[in-house]
Design an enzyme around this catalytic site. Structure first.
Site, PDB file in Angstrom:
ATOM      1  N   ASP A  14       0.856  -1.179   0.000  1.00  0.00           N
ATOM      2  CA  ASP A  14       0.000   0.000   0.000  1.00  0.00           C
ATOM      3  C   ASP A  14       0.899   1.238   0.000  1.00  0.00           C
ATOM      4  O   ASP A  14       2.087   1.161   0.350  1.00  0.00           O
ATOM      5  CB  ASP A  14      -0.887  -0.033   1.245  1.00  0.00           C
ATOM      6  N   ASP A  16      -0.273   5.210   0.670  1.00  0.00           N
ATOM      7  CA  ASP A  16      -0.575   6.233   1.670  1.00  0.00           C
ATOM      8  C   ASP A  16      -0.564   5.631   3.074  1.00  0.00           C
ATOM      9  O   ASP A  16      -1.344   4.726   3.376  1.00  0.00           O
ATOM     10  CB  ASP A  16      -1.941   6.860   1.397  1.00  0.00           C
TER      11      ASP A  16
END
Length: 347
Positions: A14, A16
């Site tokens: 991932d 953010d």
């Protein structure tokens, strides 16, 4: 010593809150990903954020120091466009709530874009910092008329260098309220993004890494993958302890440097120096001293084995008090304090 890099042939990371926060890299993340690449383990960058083109995401990653090219990025905008084209005739008109990056993915699969609710047979919604009332109103009219609705993701917040800010899920909530409809969801925790990312490199044993239990971990588990939660973004110690089974990670690390730690040290379970036990349903006792994250892993194992859910923690000794404070589970908010909160303490 067996590390996650010894067990997995690709990292699905991932962005953010895991690798960066806005314009700033999470400390140690660049070094961890670069070291993984040197060891022969590729990183694929999997993001629910549909606001930017994959090539722009790759450029931003490279500017921060991550080894990344356009093909290494898999975005929810791509998954959303694929979902639309599977349901609509060629050239169908789609009302886009989002950025030009999302518009380009819709056009790329042979659909057209409209700003007029009367023409729209579908609405696709992704994050944009410029989303305003007028486009939400137009989308509401289209949805109430029966348009297909695909949301790129339903993340309520977006981690930034300023802290959590409203994410696409917050805007989706506005349309949900106004239209009395529920969207189809393209991004995590649906497994399509993760399968696409692993498939691009022919991976057979990927590791999903993220900072959110309700997207990254849940998505990885739904895709049948091993999951690593890093505590650099949204989900914190209290949320982890109270997590339902479907949202519990296989491994827990402070940050991406966990990739170079022994797997056995990252897995929730008994840890040297700590004793965590359930004294009654929902009430935990912690004693000992040492690494605070090891205390959390021990608490998770004890609490989950007893059924999980809401909790209170009673610390015994200065070491336990210090660890709970470091984890954001401060003694003033755990068992013995004047608080009715049964779901766990937050600072």
């Amino acid at each position: 010593m067996t590390t996650p890099l010894d067990r997995h042939d690709v990292l699905l990371a991932d962005l953010d809150g895991t690798l960066y926060r806005g314009a700033e890299a999470v400390p140690g993340a660049v070094e961890a990903v670069a070291a993984a690449r040197e060891q022969g383990v590729t990183t694929m960058y999997v993001t629910n954020n549909a606001s930017r083109r994959p090539v722009d995401v790759a450029t931003h990653l490279a500017e921060l120091g991550f080894p990344a090219g356009e093909r290494d990025v898999v975005a929810s905008s791509q998954a959303a466009a694929a979902m639309l084209v599977a349901q609509l005739p060629a050239g169908a008109a789609v009302l886009v709530v989002g950025t030009d990056a999302l518009v380009e993915e819709v056009v790329r699969v042979g659909l057209t874009v409209t700003a007029d609710a009367a023409e729209a047979v579908a609405v696709v919604q992704g994050h944009s910092p410029d989303t305003g009332w007028r486009v939400l109103a137009e989308a509401t009219v289209a949805l109430r008329a029966g348009a297909v609705w695909v949301a790129c993701n339903v993340d309520p917040t977006l981690p930034t260098e300023r802290g959590p800010l409203p994410g696409n899920g917050s805007m989706v909530a506005a349309l949900r309220t106004a239209s009395d409809r529920e969207p189809q969801v393209a991004g995590k925790p649906a497994p399509a993004l993760l399968h696409e990312a692993a498939g691009r490199v022919g991976a057979t044993n990927p590791l999903m890494i993220g900072d959110r239990l309700d997207t990254d971990v849940e998505g990885g588990r739904a895709a049948g993958m091993t999951t690593l939660l890093v505590l650099t973004g949204v989900s914190d110690a209290a949320e982890l302890l109270a997590a339902p089974e479907a949202l519990r990670p296989d491994l827990v690390g402070a940050d991406m440097a966990a990739l170079h730690r022994p797997v056995d040290e990252l897995a929730p379970g008994p840890r040297p120096g700590w004793e965590a036990r359930t004294v009654e349903p929902g009430v935990l006792e912690l004693s000992g001293d040492g690494d605070a994250l090891d205390a959390l892993r021990a608490l998770c194992a004890a609490h989950w084995a007893a059924g999980g859910g809401g909790f209170r923690i009673s610390p015994t000794g200065e070491g336990a008090v210090r660890a709970l404070d470091e984890l954001g589970l401060r003694p003033a908010t755990v068992a013995g304090a004047d608080t009715p909160d049964p779901a766990g303490a937050r600072p």
